[in-house]
Motif scaffolding. Sequence first.
Motif, mmCIF file in Angstrom:
data_model
loop_
_atom_site.group_PDB
_atom_site.id
_atom_site.type_symbol
_atom_site.label_atom_id
_atom_site.label_comp_id
_atom_site.label_asym_id
_atom_site.label_seq_id
_atom_site.Cartn_x
_atom_site.Cartn_y
_atom_site.Cartn_z
ATOM 1 N N GLY A 1 30.802 35.346 -2.389
ATOM 2 C CA GLY A 1 30.505 35.351 -1.156
ATOM 3 C C GLY A 1 28.909 35.995 -0.879
ATOM 4 O O GLY A 1 28.375 35.312 0.065
ATOM 5 N N GLU A 2 28.570 37.063 -1.599
ATOM 6 C CA GLU A 2 27.490 37.356 -1.514
ATOM 7 C C GLU A 2 26.317 36.547 -1.932
ATOM 8 O O GLU A 2 25.160 36.436 -1.036
ATOM 9 C CB GLU A 2 27.219 38.944 -2.165
ATOM 10 C CG GLU A 2 27.927 39.989 -1.649
ATOM 11 C CD GLU A 2 27.832 41.207 -2.526
ATOM 12 O OE1 GLU A 2 27.245 41.240 -3.412
ATOM 13 O OE2 GLU A 2 28.530 42.101 -1.978
ATOM 14 N N GLU A 3 26.633 35.784 -2.947
ATOM 15 C CA GLU A 3 25.592 34.813 -3.472
ATOM 16 C C GLU A 3 25.457 33.646 -2.508
ATOM 17 O O GLU A 3 24.226 33.253 -2.139
ATOM 18 C CB GLU A 3 26.284 34.189 -4.905
ATOM 19 C CG GLU A 3 25.378 33.206 -5.490
ATOM 20 C CD GLU A 3 25.845 32.789 -6.941
ATOM 21 O OE1 GLU A 3 24.952 31.838 -7.446
ATOM 22 O OE2 GLU A 3 26.939 33.101 -7.194
ATOM 23 N N ALA A 4 26.556 33.320 -1.835
ATOM 24 C CA ALA A 4 26.503 32.142 -0.890
ATOM 25 C C ALA A 4 25.669 32.464 0.309
ATOM 26 O O ALA A 4 24.918 31.702 0.795
ATOM 27 C CB ALA A 4 27.922 31.793 -0.299
ATOM 28 N N HIS B 1 20.537 31.676 3.175
ATOM 29 C CA HIS B 1 19.400 32.410 3.837
ATOM 30 C C HIS B 1 17.934 31.791 3.337
ATOM 31 O O HIS B 1 16.883 31.703 4.011
ATOM 32 C CB HIS B 1 19.206 33.956 3.626
ATOM 33 C CG HIS B 1 20.429 34.608 4.432
ATOM 34 N ND1 HIS B 1 20.192 34.495 5.859
ATOM 35 C CD2 HIS B 1 21.186 35.577 4.534
ATOM 36 C CE1 HIS B 1 21.234 35.093 6.222
ATOM 37 N NE2 HIS B 1 21.779 35.729 5.613
ATOM 38 N N ASP B 2 18.095 31.478 2.077
ATOM 39 C CA ASP B 2 16.930 30.678 1.226
ATOM 40 C C ASP B 2 16.622 29.020 1.326
ATOM 41 O O ASP B 2 15.773 28.872 0.961
ATOM 42 C CB ASP B 2 16.636 31.310 -0.221
ATOM 43 C CG ASP B 2 16.899 32.728 -0.427
ATOM 44 O OD1 ASP B 2 16.456 33.459 0.691
ATOM 45 O OD2 ASP B 2 17.178 33.473 -1.473
ATOM 46 N N THR B 3 17.786 28.584 1.392
ATOM 47 C CA THR B 3 17.740 27.011 1.388
ATOM 48 C C THR B 3 18.510 26.372 2.547
ATOM 49 O O THR B 3 19.740 27.245 2.876
ATOM 50 C CB THR B 3 18.685 26.712 0.001
ATOM 51 O OG1 THR B 3 18.353 27.623 -1.024
ATOM 52 C CG2 THR B 3 18.516 25.145 -0.343
ATOM 53 N N ASP C 1 23.373 21.715 4.660
ATOM 54 C CA ASP C 1 24.160 20.715 5.552
ATOM 55 C C ASP C 1 25.359 21.065 5.955
ATOM 56 O O ASP C 1 25.841 20.924 6.970
ATOM 57 C CB ASP C 1 23.614 19.369 5.265
ATOM 58 C CG ASP C 1 22.233 19.013 5.283
ATOM 59 O OD1 ASP C 1 21.560 19.312 6.313
ATOM 60 O OD2 ASP C 1 21.566 18.907 4.146
ATOM 61 N N LEU C 2 26.119 21.605 4.769
ATOM 62 C CA LEU C 2 27.757 21.827 5.003
ATOM 63 C C LEU C 2 28.011 22.844 3.623
ATOM 64 O O LEU C 2 27.538 22.654 2.667
ATOM 65 C CB LEU C 2 28.244 20.386 4.785
ATOM 66 C CG LEU C 2 30.046 20.426 4.790
ATOM 67 C CD1 LEU C 2 30.327 19.320 5.833
ATOM 68 C CD2 LEU C 2 30.535 20.302 3.325
ATOM 69 N N SER C 3 29.003 23.668 4.030
ATOM 70 C CA SER C 3 29.256 24.511 3.068
ATOM 71 C C SER C 3 30.906 24.311 2.893
ATOM 72 O O SER C 3 31.573 24.054 3.620
ATOM 73 C CB SER C 3 29.207 25.857 3.273
ATOM 74 O OG SER C 3 27.867 26.346 3.433
#
Length: 122
Positions: free
Chosen positions: A34-37, A42-44, A47-49
């Motif tokens: 979750g932290e990586e997500a 925030h950086d990229t 369009d959908l997760s």
Amino acid sequence: MKTILVVDDAPMIRELLKSVLEAEGFNVIEAADGEEAIRICHDTPIDLSIIDIFLPKKGGLQVMGELIKADSAHKFIAISGGEAFNPEAIVELAKVYDVVDTFTKPIDTRRLVQVVRDALTD
């Protein structure tokens, strides 16, 4: 090209979804927790997760909540292994977080591709 974030702690699931979605012409970024997500979002521009409910560090629900605060238009597909969750509970989560759709593992990749296409053409 639309960018999809696949968040799952199982490398095999991430690799499967990445290969299926890239074959359909989507750009796919992977996150193992979750932290990586959240860092990636925030950086990229995403369009959908596609987010697993059960994740290390920050759970899928917490990730969705934080991403919605940052971007109320963020689109999600929720997935779960189903071990501790029954399908009815996942559907209830869909109502709370207004997810596009929900999937239990093993994931029906043909249906997933269609749901992703529909969500990204709205």
